[in-house]
Design a protein around this motif. Structure first.
Motif, PDB file in Angstrom:
ATOM      1  N   HIS A  65     -11.546   1.108   4.249  1.00  0.00           N
ATOM      2  CA  HIS A  65     -10.496   0.313   4.881  1.00  0.00           C
ATOM      3  C   HIS A  65     -10.481  -1.143   4.411  1.00  0.00           C
ATOM      4  N   ASN A  66     -11.245  -1.463   3.401  1.00  0.00           N
ATOM      5  CA  ASN A  66     -11.253  -2.799   2.816  1.00  0.00           C
ATOM      6  C   ASN A  66     -10.112  -2.885   1.803  1.00  0.00           C
ATOM      7  N   VAL A  67      -9.037  -3.574   2.179  1.00  0.00           N
ATOM      8  CA  VAL A  67      -7.839  -3.590   1.327  1.00  0.00           C
ATOM      9  C   VAL A  67      -8.135  -4.169  -0.044  1.00  0.00           C
ATOM     10  N   GLY A  68      -9.020  -5.141  -0.124  1.00  0.00           N
ATOM     11  CA  GLY A  68      -9.330  -5.722  -1.416  1.00  0.00           C
ATOM     12  C   GLY A  68      -9.863  -4.707  -2.396  1.00  0.00           C
ATOM     13  N   VAL A  69     -10.632  -3.758  -1.911  1.00  0.00           N
ATOM     14  CA  VAL A  69     -11.251  -2.763  -2.779  1.00  0.00           C
ATOM     15  C   VAL A  69     -10.266  -1.678  -3.194  1.00  0.00           C
ATOM     16  N   VAL A  70      -9.496  -1.158  -2.256  1.00  0.00           N
ATOM     17  CA  VAL A  70      -8.746   0.078  -2.528  1.00  0.00           C
ATOM     18  C   VAL A  70      -7.251  -0.123  -2.778  1.00  0.00           C
ATOM     19  N   SER A  71      -6.745  -1.350  -2.658  1.00  0.00           N
ATOM     20  CA  SER A  71      -5.285  -1.505  -2.633  1.00  0.00           C
ATOM     21  C   SER A  71      -4.693  -2.189  -3.851  1.00  0.00           C
ATOM     22  N   ALA A  72      -5.435  -2.239  -4.955  1.00  0.00           N
ATOM     23  CA  ALA A  72      -4.885  -2.813  -6.186  1.00  0.00           C
ATOM     24  C   ALA A  72      -4.614  -1.692  -7.184  1.00  0.00           C
TER      25      ALA A  72
END
Length: 642
Positions: A65-72
């Motif tokens: 749920h860490n957007v920085g990790v999974v959302s790029a």
């Protein structure tokens, strides 16, 4: 961490149930209860623990749920994690963010925690069984955590609501509807809070065990440097996107005039914290391995750069999270070997894999982008070649057909990416150094004859090594990690501070030793030549290092490589205002249905599209939406485009 007494839970419930708006304070009748809580050190500490627990969650530190990790655009995955609520934040990269129920929404829980911190800061001086020094230190820790929360809000939402103190619940509704502050005011408040906290914070090694979650003196200084870097960056410094972004009364919420002095403030803050960290013994992990070759030792150094035990960092200046968070990658990225394989672990999925963009992002062995190295065969990168140099023993399959793209790359490529016909150590013994054979039907390949995007399948033919330990076998991996100690998530590494120095001084003054020297510290540990040597001796564009624009691109790529898969790229592309240029690209990989080199590598004609849903709308997606219902009730101006 969850060590709450019943009466604390009751009090907290009363505090936050008192009003639907979590910016409000407690009813007057609860003051007596607070007096009893902040009478003793033990109960005050429990309050503080709950107020800071949110910082340690997987939202800020970890995978899923860490957007920085999974959302790029660093990872390729199908629908399995998205649809099973294990990492719905992957949908942000597909343009599926929404204001009705925002993905990665931290607004309510963060303000909940800020309110608790305000109560702590206002009452800690009343505790009778603490020394004045202890009270000052605990208050400073609370102020630093509040600054951390503000920073995480600002880099998501831009202008936020500042809450210097809690509001009385009996106040008029109009007093409760606090407007959003100008984004520079928000950054300045973050820096002010950190400057207030830093003198009374302890150095990292001085903190007591129960308070090692909270920022140390050097950790707070590192956060200050990062905050100032963001304030100086194009998203927040002279951004024409937000010329019409105004508050309820027509007041501007963004400055559209560029201020170069912001870069100087960031550079000086980075210089100060680097000087302190180096004096305290922080270093880039290097030269401590006992592998058979120089390359294997460099790869191990790189692997270990993000593994820090407890909260005692060697390279990580600011750590957070619970011990298990760093292992939360494992089940999604480690391969599911076929039935009968000695290292098969049915918990593993291997369904989160590096995109082709990241595979090609890493440098050549000469420390250059693959299209800028005059000694590297860029035109034939998708053809087969052979490695005969023993320097690559146990890293690349020697004297065998290997894709040229996987040959003569920098150590960080081999340390972070498991590529076909390269080795991946999956256990402590020599026989566990496995060749990655990724064609369909092979050990690392697709085990079915078809792709099903709802299944946990590897879609592109590569695997991520980062955040796994090479000495542990894949079989029973998650159980074996207990032997590694209680490892924490590296929020800010010393390498980042060096690259902040390089970026900020380059933007303020242009190329000089103040830019090259810190950059070269990172490159040295990476096992590649200094930036001047690489570009002047091996590149087809030797003049690039002589201009601010050229060095800007070099530093940006260095960031993307050094912090690959750690959650930096998502934020960096936004602060650089490059996200709309990068995050609309289709994600590429190899034809994982291919059962031989020719079919797997698409007849050697280049990668194929493996995920075509990426979408980024500018300027809308540069800032997260505030939940529509919350914006309406609290009277906030919504972010542009939402």
């Amino acid at each position: 961490m969850k060590k709450y007494f019943v009466f604390v839970i009751v009090v907290v419930t009363m505090v936050f149930a008192a009003c639907g708006d979590y910016l409000d304070q407690v009813p007057e009748k609860d003051v007596e209860t607070f007096e009893s809580i902040f009478e003793r050190k033990s109960t005050a500490d429990i309050w503080f623990t709950q107020a800071t627990e949110w910082m340690a969650s997987g939202v800020f530190a970890g995978f899923g749920h860490n957007v920085g990790v999974v959302s790029a655009d660093e990872f390729v995955t199908g629908n399995f994690l998205r649809n099973n609520n294990q990492a719905q934040e992957f949908n942000i990269a597909d343009g599926l963010q929404m204001s009705q129920n925002p993905l990665g929404n931290i607004w309510p829980d963060t303000y909940y925690s800020i309110r608790m911190l305000n109560t702590f800061i206002e009452n800690i001086d009343h505790v009778y069984d603490m020394t004045t020094a202890e009270k000052s230190n605990w208050k400073a820790e609370a102020i630093a955590v509040k600054a951390f929360y503000y920073f995480e809000l600002v880099r998501r939402y831009g202008p936020i609501v500042l809450v210097p103190k809690n509001i009385d619940v009996n106040a008029d509704l109009i007093e409760m509807q606090i407007p959003r502050s100008h984004v520079d005011t928000c950054f300045n408040e973050i820096v002010r809070l950190l400057d207030e906290a830093i003198p009374d914070l302890l150095y990292g090694k001085e903190r007591i065990t129960s308070h090692k979650l909270f920022p140390s003196k050097e950790g707070a200084m590192a956060l200050k440097a990062r905050a100032l870097l963001y304030q100086a960056s194009p998203l927040f410094n002279g951004n024409e996107f937000y010329v019409n972004f105004k508050g309820k009364q027509g007041e501007s919420l963004f400055s559209t005039e560029y201020d170069p002095e912001k870069w100087k403030r960031a550079a000086e803050a980075a210089d100060a914290v680097v000087e302190l960290c180096e004096s305290l013994g922080y270093k880039l992990i290097t030269g401590e391995q006992d592998k058979a070759t120089k390359l294997l030792n460099q790869m191990r150094d790189i692997e270990m750069s993000i593994w820090e035990r407890e909260y005692d960092g060697v390279e990580a200046v600011f750590l957070a999270g619970y011990g298990g968070l760093i292992n939360s990658y494992a089940t999604s990225i480690l391969p599911l070997f076929p039935e009968g394989h000695s290292d098969r672990d049915a918990l593993m999925r291997g369904c989160v894999a590096p995109s082709m963009k990241m595979v090609e992002m890493f440098y050549t062995k000469n420390g250059l982008p693959i299209d800028r190295d005059k000694e590297w065969d860029y035109a034939n990168r998708y053809k087969l070649g052979r490695e005969v140099n023993n320097d690559y023993q146990n890293v690349v399959a020697l004297n065998e057909d290997v894709l040229n793209l996987h040959l003569k790359r920098e150590p960080r490529f081999y340390a972070n990416v498991a590529a076909d016909r390269c080795y991946w150590q999956r256990g402590a013994t020599a026989d566990k150094n496995m060749v990655v054979q990724a064609y369909r039907g092979e050990a690392f390949g697709l085990h079915k004859s078809f792709l099903l995007y709802s299944d946990p399948q590897n879609l592109c033919g590569y695997y991520v090594k980062k955040f796994t330990r090479s000495e542990l076998p894949t079989y029973n991996y998650t159980s074996n990690t207990s032997a590694l100690g209680d490892c924490r998530w590296p929020m800010i590494r010393l390498a980042e501070l060096y690259l902040i120095q390089a970026e900020a001084w380059n933007e303020y003054e242009g190329p000089s030793d103040k830019v090259y020297d810190p950059l070269n510290k990172v490159r040295k540990r990476a096992g590649i030549p200094d930036v001047e040597v690489s570009w002047q001796q091996f590149s087809n564009q030797p003049q690039k290092i002589e201009t601010k624009e050229g060095m800007r691109e070099i530093i940006q790529q260095e960031n993307a490589i050094e912090f690959a898969f750690e959650g930096h790229r998502f934020w960096d592309l936004r602060r650089w205002k490059l996200a709309h240029l990068e995050l609309n690209d289709k994600l590429l990989g190899w034809n994982v249905l291919g059962d031989n080199a020719r079919t797997f590598y698409n007849n050697f004609e280049g990668p194929v599209v493996v995920w075509d849903k990426a979408k980024f709308v500018a300027p809308r997606d540069y800032l997260f939406p505030i939940k529509a219902e919350e914006a309406m009730i609290a009277g906030y101006v919504q972010n542009p485009g939402w």
